[in-house]
Structure formats: structure tokens, C-alpha cells
Design a protein around this motif. Structure first.
Motif, PDB file in Angstrom:
ATOM      1  N   UNK A  28       0.809  -1.202   0.000  1.00  0.00           N
ATOM      2  CA  UNK A  28       0.000   0.000   0.000  1.00  0.00           C
ATOM      3  C   UNK A  28       0.850   1.262   0.000  1.00  0.00           C
ATOM      4  N   UNK A  29       0.228   2.342  -0.383  1.00  0.00           N
ATOM      5  CA  UNK A  29       0.901   3.638  -0.289  1.00  0.00           C
ATOM      6  C   UNK A  29       0.505   4.357   0.997  1.00  0.00           C
ATOM      7  N   UNK A  30      -0.357   3.747   1.797  1.00  0.00           N
ATOM      8  CA  UNK A  30      -0.824   4.372   3.036  1.00  0.00           C
ATOM      9  C   UNK A  30       0.331   4.596   4.008  1.00  0.00           C
ATOM     10  N   UNK A  31       0.369   5.786   4.554  1.00  0.00           N
ATOM     11  CA  UNK A  31       1.358   6.136   5.580  1.00  0.00           C
ATOM     12  C   UNK A  31       0.698   6.193   6.961  1.00  0.00           C
ATOM     13  N   UNK A  32      -0.552   5.772   7.053  1.00  0.00           N
ATOM     14  CA  UNK A  32      -1.306   5.822   8.299  1.00  0.00           C
ATOM     15  C   UNK A  32      -0.832   4.724   9.254  1.00  0.00           C
ATOM     16  N   UNK A  33      -0.400   5.136  10.430  1.00  0.00           N
ATOM     17  CA  UNK A  33       0.042   4.158  11.425  1.00  0.00           C
ATOM     18  C   UNK A  33      -1.093   3.208  11.807  1.00  0.00           C
TER      19      UNK A  33
END
Length: 143
Positions: free
Chosen positions: A92-97
Motif C-alpha cells: 500500500x501507499x498508506x502512511x497511516x500508522x
């Protein structure tokens, strides 16, 4: 190695093409089955005709998907005896912890953030292929 199927669950055509290109560039010639949303992935793995589909050796799962998001796909895969043990790599490209924490909490085997740089992405896919398709021992399938 080439008889091991990869299920790529990715809705973004550019990311799909990038992933396929990176696999090819790393000489990973496995068949890649593509699901473009969470519903399509669940249908392939758990739907009424799923027992005729080849069992993937690894699932590359994006989180931000239409219809059914990646975390819900993962939740349903881990809840079903047929897919509980399949290796699932969050790609994923998500940077959400919180996405990272939720993914592992729900049973993801690995969490990889897509590098923005193509050469870094190629290197990440090379490592992914080496470990998950060559070195890793798979549990027996239950179909």
C-alpha cells in the motif's frame, strides 16, 4: 517458482502496471491473477466458484479499494478456514500508522509501503519475490 500464483488486489491501473513491470524486471514469471476491488478478490477466494480457481501462494493486497476495503478483505480471509493460512502481504501507499496496526492485528503476514521511486519499488519487489515465492515454506492448501 513460476507455478506459484500471485493474487494482486489493486484498483489503481498505474500501480497494477508498475507492480507487473517490477515483477517482470525481477524475472518473477509467476502467473498473476488480478482483482480490481475487494469484492472481486473475495469472490475469487471465497465465492461460489472459488474451488475451481487456483489457490494463490501469496496475496498482494492494497488497502484503499472500492466496494470492500483491504482491511475488510483481510478480516474475511482470516475468518474463513479455507483462506486463514494464505500469506497476505499488504502492499500500500498508506502512511497511516493505524492502517499498519490494523493490518497486523487482523493477521497480515507483512506490510510493505510502496516506494515512490521506481528503482526502490523494483528492489522491494525483488525481496518480496525472493522471500515469499522461493524461501518461504507454505502451509498445505485446504481445497
Amino acid at each position: 517458482m513460476s507455478n506459484r500464483i500471485i493474487l494482486l488486489v489493486e484498483d489503481n491501473p498505474d500501480d497494477e502496471a508498475l507492480t507487473l513491470r517490477a515483477l517482470k524486471k525481477n524475472n518473477i514469471m509467476n502467473q498473476v491473477v488480478i482483482a480490481h476491488d475487494g469484492a472481486e478478490a473475495l469472490d475469487y477466494l471465497l465465492g461460489p466458484n472459488s474451488d475451481t480457481n487456483p489457490v494463490p501462494q501469496v496475496i498482494l493486497l492494497d488497502l484503499k479499494l472500492p466496494k470492500i476495503d483491504g482491511l475488510e478483505v483481510l478480516r474475511r480471509l482470516r475468518a474463513d478456514e479455507r483462506t486463514r493460512l494464505l500469506p497476505v502481504i499488504i502492499l500500500t501507499s498508506s502512511r497511516e500508522e493505524q492502517d499498519l496496526l490494523n493490518s497486523y492485528h487482523l493477521g497480515a503476514n507483512s506490510y510493505i509501503r510502496k516506494p515512490v521511486d521506481f528503482n526502490q519499488f523494483i528492489a522491494a519487489v525483488q525481496q518480496l519475490g525472493l522471500y515469499w515465492l522461493v524461501l518461504n515454506e507454505f502451509p498445505p492448501t485446504r481445497r
